[in-house]
Motif scaffolding. Sequence first.
Motif, PDB file in Angstrom:
ATOM      1  N   TRP A 131       0.800  -1.226   0.000  1.00  0.00           N
ATOM      2  CA  TRP A 131       0.000   0.000   0.000  1.00  0.00           C
ATOM      3  C   TRP A 131       0.840   1.287   0.000  1.00  0.00           C
ATOM      4  N   ILE A 132       2.158   1.127  -0.028  1.00  0.00           N
ATOM      5  CA  ILE A 132       3.030   2.314  -0.126  1.00  0.00           C
ATOM      6  C   ILE A 132       3.625   2.333  -1.537  1.00  0.00           C
ATOM      7  N   TYR A 133       3.312   3.463  -2.260  1.00  0.00           N
ATOM      8  CA  TYR A 133       3.679   3.527  -3.674  1.00  0.00           C
ATOM      9  C   TYR A 133       4.776   4.516  -3.999  1.00  0.00           C
ATOM     10  N   ASP A 134       5.193   5.345  -3.061  1.00  0.00           N
ATOM     11  CA  ASP A 134       6.255   6.296  -3.402  1.00  0.00           C
ATOM     12  C   ASP A 134       7.380   6.262  -2.381  1.00  0.00           C
ATOM     13  N   SER A 136       9.197   8.630  -0.843  1.00  0.00           N
ATOM     14  CA  SER A 136       9.197   9.502   0.333  1.00  0.00           C
ATOM     15  C   SER A 136       8.343   8.919   1.464  1.00  0.00           C
ATOM     16  N   GLU A 137       7.194   8.408   1.113  1.00  0.00           N
ATOM     17  CA  GLU A 137       6.344   7.792   2.153  1.00  0.00           C
ATOM     18  C   GLU A 137       7.024   6.548   2.733  1.00  0.00           C
ATOM     19  N   TYR A 140       9.790   7.651   4.992  1.00  0.00           N
ATOM     20  CA  TYR A 140       9.193   8.291   6.163  1.00  0.00           C
ATOM     21  C   TYR A 140       8.815   7.241   7.224  1.00  0.00           C
ATOM     22  N   THR A 141       8.462   6.031   6.786  1.00  0.00           N
ATOM     23  CA  THR A 141       8.085   4.944   7.716  1.00  0.00           C
ATOM     24  C   THR A 141       9.279   4.067   8.073  1.00  0.00           C
ATOM     25  N   ASP A 142      10.491   4.558   7.815  1.00  0.00           N
ATOM     26  CA  ASP A 142      11.734   3.838   8.141  1.00  0.00           C
ATOM     27  C   ASP A 142      11.855   2.496   7.431  1.00  0.00           C
ATOM     28  N   ARG A 143      11.452   2.518   6.171  1.00  0.00           N
ATOM     29  CA  ARG A 143      11.612   1.338   5.328  1.00  0.00           C
ATOM     30  C   ARG A 143      12.526   1.696   4.168  1.00  0.00           C
ATOM     31  N   CYS A 150       8.392  -0.595  -1.722  1.00  0.00           N
ATOM     32  CA  CYS A 150       8.788  -0.274  -0.354  1.00  0.00           C
ATOM     33  C   CYS A 150       9.010  -1.582   0.400  1.00  0.00           C
ATOM     34  N   TRP A 151      10.227  -1.741   0.925  1.00  0.00           N
ATOM     35  CA  TRP A 151      10.580  -2.990   1.597  1.00  0.00           C
ATOM     36  C   TRP A 151      10.736  -2.783   3.100  1.00  0.00           C
TER      37      TRP A 151
END
Length: 159
Positions: A131-134, A136-137, A140-143, A150-151
């Motif tokens: 559900w994370i496509y970019d 920066s987001e 921002y979630t430390d991934r 996003c891993w």
Amino acid sequence: MNNTHYNNPTFEQLFSQINPEIASTFTDKQIEALKRGFSYNKSSRHFLNIRVSIPIPRLGFYLVLLAGSERRSQNRLRSEKGLYPFWTLSNSLFVIGFLSILSICCFTIFSFVLSSLNLTSPLSYPTSIPWIYDKSECEYTDRVWRDDKCWDYEHSPNF
């Protein structure tokens, strides 16, 4: 029957079942000797002595479990082995049932204890977060953003 200081309900019950004509032939000395034979003996006490009546409708069912040091002679043990064999159908069914219940209880307790311990794996399993496509987001979630996904490298299999 002479009443003396040896009162034992087992003796009284047994003696009352003897034919009165025969009981009247016993001398006072014989009755005294029999009463002494039935008297309470501390050495006959068992280490474990459980006697339970189980109220099952239309069945007079009881369970006796005795344990202690063996004091019977070898001759008596051999004769009782023939009189009271251990592996009868009812004994086998009881042992199988008892062991089954014991196994189920042990398994249940073991499973409960293991599940109550918070066992976390020291290993982490990377997974992509759908559900994370970019980037920066994701960052921002430390991934980690890699290959346009996003891993999460600290993903727990218990999630």
